[in-house]
Design a protein around this motif. Sequence first.
Motif, mmCIF file in Angstrom:
data_model
loop_
_atom_site.group_PDB
_atom_site.id
_atom_site.type_symbol
_atom_site.label_atom_id
_atom_site.label_comp_id
_atom_site.label_asym_id
_atom_site.label_seq_id
_atom_site.Cartn_x
_atom_site.Cartn_y
_atom_site.Cartn_z
ATOM 1 N N SER A 98 0.828 -1.213 0.000
ATOM 2 C CA SER A 98 0.000 0.000 0.000
ATOM 3 C C SER A 98 0.864 1.266 0.000
ATOM 4 N N THR A 99 2.005 1.207 0.700
ATOM 5 C CA THR A 99 2.908 2.365 0.715
ATOM 6 C C THR A 99 3.508 2.607 -0.667
ATOM 7 N N VAL A 100 3.900 1.539 -1.349
ATOM 8 C CA VAL A 100 4.453 1.659 -2.695
ATOM 9 C C VAL A 100 3.410 2.247 -3.644
ATOM 10 N N SER A 101 2.190 1.728 -3.550
ATOM 11 C CA SER A 101 1.118 2.223 -4.414
ATOM 12 C C SER A 101 0.865 3.701 -4.183
ATOM 13 N N ARG A 102 0.835 4.073 -2.913
ATOM 14 C CA ARG A 102 0.577 5.482 -2.581
ATOM 15 C C ARG A 102 1.725 6.377 -3.059
ATOM 16 N N ALA A 103 2.964 5.907 -2.949
ATOM 17 C CA ALA A 103 4.114 6.708 -3.372
ATOM 18 C C ALA A 103 4.102 6.977 -4.868
ATOM 19 N N LEU A 104 3.552 6.036 -5.643
ATOM 20 C CA LEU A 104 3.526 6.200 -7.096
ATOM 21 C C LEU A 104 2.283 6.938 -7.583
ATOM 22 N N SER A 105 1.139 6.725 -6.907
ATOM 23 C CA SER A 105 -0.098 7.331 -7.391
ATOM 24 C C SER A 105 -0.440 8.633 -6.682
ATOM 25 N N ARG A 106 0.026 8.776 -5.437
ATOM 26 C CA ARG A 106 -0.238 9.990 -4.655
ATOM 27 C C ARG A 106 1.058 10.388 -3.942
ATOM 28 N N PRO A 107 2.084 10.809 -4.689
ATOM 29 C CA PRO A 107 3.399 11.053 -4.081
ATOM 30 C C PRO A 107 3.379 12.111 -2.991
ATOM 31 N N GLY A 108 2.412 12.998 -3.013
ATOM 32 C CA GLY A 108 2.342 14.026 -1.982
ATOM 33 C C GLY A 108 1.925 13.492 -0.628
ATOM 34 N N ARG A 109 1.479 12.226 -0.580
ATOM 35 C CA ARG A 109 0.980 11.661 0.668
ATOM 36 C C ARG A 109 1.991 10.771 1.376
ATOM 37 N N VAL A 110 3.216 10.741 0.879
ATOM 38 C CA VAL A 110 4.283 10.035 1.586
ATOM 39 C C VAL A 110 5.445 10.995 1.766
ATOM 40 N N ASN A 111 6.330 10.676 2.714
ATOM 41 C CA ASN A 111 7.447 11.590 2.948
ATOM 42 C C ASN A 111 8.464 11.504 1.817
ATOM 43 N N ALA A 112 9.316 12.503 1.748
ATOM 44 C CA ALA A 112 10.243 12.625 0.618
ATOM 45 C C ALA A 112 11.188 11.433 0.523
ATOM 46 N N GLU A 113 11.655 10.922 1.680
ATOM 47 C CA GLU A 113 12.598 9.805 1.673
ATOM 48 C C GLU A 113 11.961 8.545 1.093
ATOM 49 N N THR A 114 10.713 8.272 1.521
ATOM 50 C CA THR A 114 10.003 7.097 1.016
ATOM 51 C C THR A 114 9.708 7.244 -0.469
ATOM 52 N N ARG A 115 9.286 8.428 -0.855
ATOM 53 C CA ARG A 115 8.973 8.675 -2.261
ATOM 54 C C ARG A 115 10.200 8.425 -3.140
ATOM 55 N N GLN A 116 11.357 8.938 -2.721
ATOM 56 C CA GLN A 116 12.576 8.760 -3.496
ATOM 57 C C GLN A 116 13.003 7.293 -3.537
ATOM 58 N N ARG A 117 12.819 6.618 -2.423
ATOM 59 C CA ARG A 117 13.185 5.186 -2.342
ATOM 60 C C ARG A 117 12.364 4.361 -3.324
ATOM 61 N N VAL A 118 11.076 4.653 -3.399
ATOM 62 C CA VAL A 118 10.195 3.922 -4.317
ATOM 63 C C VAL A 118 10.508 4.282 -5.757
ATOM 64 N N GLN A 119 10.723 5.573 -6.026
ATOM 65 C CA GLN A 119 11.027 5.997 -7.397
ATOM 66 C C GLN A 119 12.337 5.384 -7.888
ATOM 67 N N ASP A 120 13.338 5.306 -7.006
ATOM 68 C CA ASP A 120 14.610 4.696 -7.383
ATOM 69 C C ASP A 120 14.428 3.217 -7.717
ATOM 70 N N ALA A 121 13.644 2.531 -6.903
ATOM 71 C CA ALA A 121 13.421 1.097 -7.144
ATOM 72 C C ALA A 121 12.634 0.897 -8.437
ATOM 73 N N ALA A 122 11.634 1.734 -8.669
ATOM 74 C CA ALA A 122 10.837 1.619 -9.895
ATOM 75 C C ALA A 122 11.706 1.840 -11.118
ATOM 76 N N SER A 123 12.598 2.811 -11.022
ATOM 77 C CA SER A 123 13.504 3.092 -12.133
ATOM 78 C C SER A 123 14.463 1.923 -12.351
ATOM 79 N N GLN A 124 14.985 1.377 -11.253
ATOM 80 C CA GLN A 124 15.930 0.253 -11.346
ATOM 81 C C GLN A 124 15.290 -0.950 -12.013
ATOM 82 N N LEU A 125 14.024 -1.211 -11.704
ATOM 83 C CA LEU A 125 13.335 -2.392 -12.236
ATOM 84 C C LEU A 125 12.688 -2.127 -13.591
ATOM 85 N N GLY A 126 12.656 -0.859 -14.002
ATOM 86 C CA GLY A 126 12.033 -0.543 -15.283
ATOM 87 C C GLY A 126 10.525 -0.522 -15.209
#
Length: 347
Positions: A28-56
């Motif tokens: 749920s945290t991953v989903s929220r970070a990608l669909s509603r990035p304003g609702r998670v903290n900056a560190e979590t958002r960046q962590r998810v975005q980095d992983a999404a980029s790494q996995l394509g």
Amino acid sequence: MGPEETGSIARGRVTLADIARLTGLNLSTVSRALSRPGRVNAETRQRVQDAASQLGYATNLAARSLSRGRAETLMVMLSGLAGQAISQVLTEVLRGVSAEATAQGYGVFMQSLPDDEVRLADVAHLVRNGMVDGALLLIPVEDHPAPGDLLSVSGLPVVATLHDQTRLGFPSVIAQEAEGFRMLVDHLLIRGHRRFGFLGGPEGVDHDVIRFDAVRAHLAARGLAGSCVRLEGGPFDMAAGRRAAQRFTGLAGRPTAVLACSDTLALGFMRGVMEAGLRVPQDVAVTGYDGLDYGEFSTPSLTTLRQPSAEIGRMGTRLLIERCMGRGSADPQHIALPTELVLREST
């Protein structure tokens, strides 16, 4: 990540579960970070975005929009820019729009509006096919009646910025222009000025009318009715201000203070009067409006009113998204943000 955990990746389809496993976060945290990035903290958002980029990982926007019944895209409508210098005010408003939309998980689509039936057909297509959730106006609808009529009957949520459109039923976020010019008048009165000029913009433009009326009314309230003459400027650019200065120098009983409708007009006017041998502010004090960055670096530096351009963009976008989601007042809201008096060498 073990073999059993890479099945979807091996098949060429990266899922939210893959990102959750890589980051150690719950789904749920991953989903929220990608669909509603304003609702998670900056560190979590960046962590998810980095992983999404790494996995394509690529978000399927069409599927997400279909499941939610929303396009999650806003249309920003502005005047055609062909042959025009893009103003810092416009870029600051757009910066605020982009920041707020991104924080709330929305995309932004910009549509310029020259007098072009083909371009209007594009707008109609976007509106009628549900490709945008709402429209943010950076234009006065009176200048573009066809798209204005289209939006009025479409049922699409609409919010106006920079221009007050509440009389047409559109919520509006603007600056307190009249209040700001009253502050400028009081500042100049304190400095001892009693003869004033108002350097106008394009005649009939709402900003010009509001600002000139505010100056005249405030001077009248201070017992100085008739003490302000209008100086015709023209387009909101430096060349128009410089031309106005050439006419100004030939006036009998010249004003000792000139309030320009914009910073660009003021800067051009200062250049023109100094070329004619006058001193600023000793012979004529000059003020502007907008708070453009380069006013601080002119010689002399420019006294001005700084309008909250980025905040206008942010607040207009926030209000529009609320309406897209069925929240907020049904009545057209009128939000006027204060300007800031910036005192510099030109007065």
